[in-house]
Design a protein around this motif. Sequence first.
Motif, PDB file in Angstrom:
ATOM      1  N   TRP A   1       0.827  -1.205   0.000  1.00  0.00           N
ATOM      2  CA  TRP A   1       0.000   0.000   0.000  1.00  0.00           C
ATOM      3  C   TRP A   1       0.864   1.258   0.000  1.00  0.00           C
ATOM      4  CZ3 TRP A   1      -1.683   4.314   2.674  1.00  0.00           C
ATOM      5  CH2 TRP A   1      -2.929   4.821   2.279  1.00  0.00           C
TER       6      TRP A   1
ATOM      7  N   THR B   1       2.664   1.578  -3.397  1.00  0.00           N
ATOM      8  CA  THR B   1       1.766   1.883  -4.509  1.00  0.00           C
ATOM      9  C   THR B   1       1.220   3.297  -4.447  1.00  0.00           C
ATOM     10  OG1 THR B   1       1.138  -0.444  -4.636  1.00  0.00           O
ATOM     11  CG2 THR B   1      -0.333   1.131  -5.714  1.00  0.00           C
ATOM     12  N   TYR B   2       0.842   3.751  -3.270  1.00  0.00           N
ATOM     13  CA  TYR B   2       0.081   4.994  -3.186  1.00  0.00           C
ATOM     14  C   TYR B   2       0.822   6.187  -2.614  1.00  0.00           C
ATOM     15  CZ  TYR B   2      -3.611   1.814  -4.359  1.00  0.00           C
ATOM     16  OH  TYR B   2      -4.353   0.871  -4.996  1.00  0.00           O
TER      17      TYR B   2
ATOM     18  N   ASN C   1      -7.354   2.251  -7.501  1.00  0.00           N
ATOM     19  CA  ASN C   1      -7.126   3.682  -7.636  1.00  0.00           C
ATOM     20  C   ASN C   1      -7.054   4.044  -9.112  1.00  0.00           C
ATOM     21  OD1 ASN C   1      -5.189   6.109  -7.916  1.00  0.00           O
ATOM     22  ND2 ASN C   1      -5.816   6.177  -5.782  1.00  0.00           N
TER      23      ASN C   1
ATOM     24  N   ASN D   1      -3.623   4.138 -10.658  1.00  0.00           N
ATOM     25  CA  ASN D   1      -2.767   2.954 -10.554  1.00  0.00           C
ATOM     26  C   ASN D   1      -2.723   2.249 -11.911  1.00  0.00           C
ATOM     27  OD1 ASN D   1      -1.390   0.627  -9.878  1.00  0.00           O
ATOM     28  ND2 ASN D   1      -2.598   0.201  -8.051  1.00  0.00           N
TER      29      ASN D   1
ATOM     30  N   ASN E   1     -11.525   6.028  -7.437  1.00  0.00           N
ATOM     31  CA  ASN E   1     -11.252   4.637  -7.785  1.00  0.00           C
ATOM     32  C   ASN E   1     -12.100   4.254  -8.983  1.00  0.00           C
ATOM     33  OD1 ASN E   1      -9.501   4.220  -5.667  1.00  0.00           O
ATOM     34  ND2 ASN E   1     -10.681   2.614  -4.704  1.00  0.00           N
TER      35      ASN E   1
END
Length: 175
Positions: free
Chosen positions: A22, A25-26, A129, A132, A161
Motif C-alpha cells: 500500500w 503503490t500509493y 485507484n 494505478n 477509484n
Amino acid sequence: MMLRPAEVSDAAALAALSIEVWVYTYLRNGVSSFFADYALRTFTAASFSKAVRAGSETILVSQNTQGIDGFVRLSENRAAPVAGCGTLEISSLYVQPRHHGKGIGAALLRAAIDRACSLGATDVWLTTNAENSPAIRFYLGNGFEKVGEAAFQIQDQGFLNNVYRLQLNPPRDEV
C-alpha cells in the motif's frame, strides 16, 4: 511458488505485506501522518486474523521459500458501489513489488476466480485507484471491464477509484 489458503498464523505477515504494498503503490512523495495512521490502523494482524476466521472471507497466499510474497482476498456479500455487479468482491490482490512480473498476481487472480466459480458467483468486482496504471492494465488484460467509478474514503477525504467487473458465467440466453 505455492498457493494455499491463509492460516491465522499468517496474520502478521499479511499485515506487513499489505503495509509494504500500500505504501509503495500509493505514497510516492513521502509518508504523511494522515496516510501512516490509516495504514497502521487498517492493516493489522488482528484484522487479518479475524478475516481468516470469517466464513465470508477467502484469503489465498503465495508462499516462496522465505515466506508470503502475495495474497488475494475475496469478500462475500459485499455490495458494489455501482449497479450491475454481484456481491463477491476481490477486496485485495497484493504482491510484493520486488516480485512483480513473476506471474504471482496472475496465479492468485486465477485461484480467486476458481474460488468464485466454486461459490457459484456469476461475476466478481473490484476497485483500484484511478491513477494505478499497472493495476488497471493488469485487470483489463485479464478480462475485467470498467463499469464505473467510486470514491475511496479515508476520514473526510475521497480518492477516485475505478470499479471493474469480470463476468464468470454468461447467462444461458447469451451462450
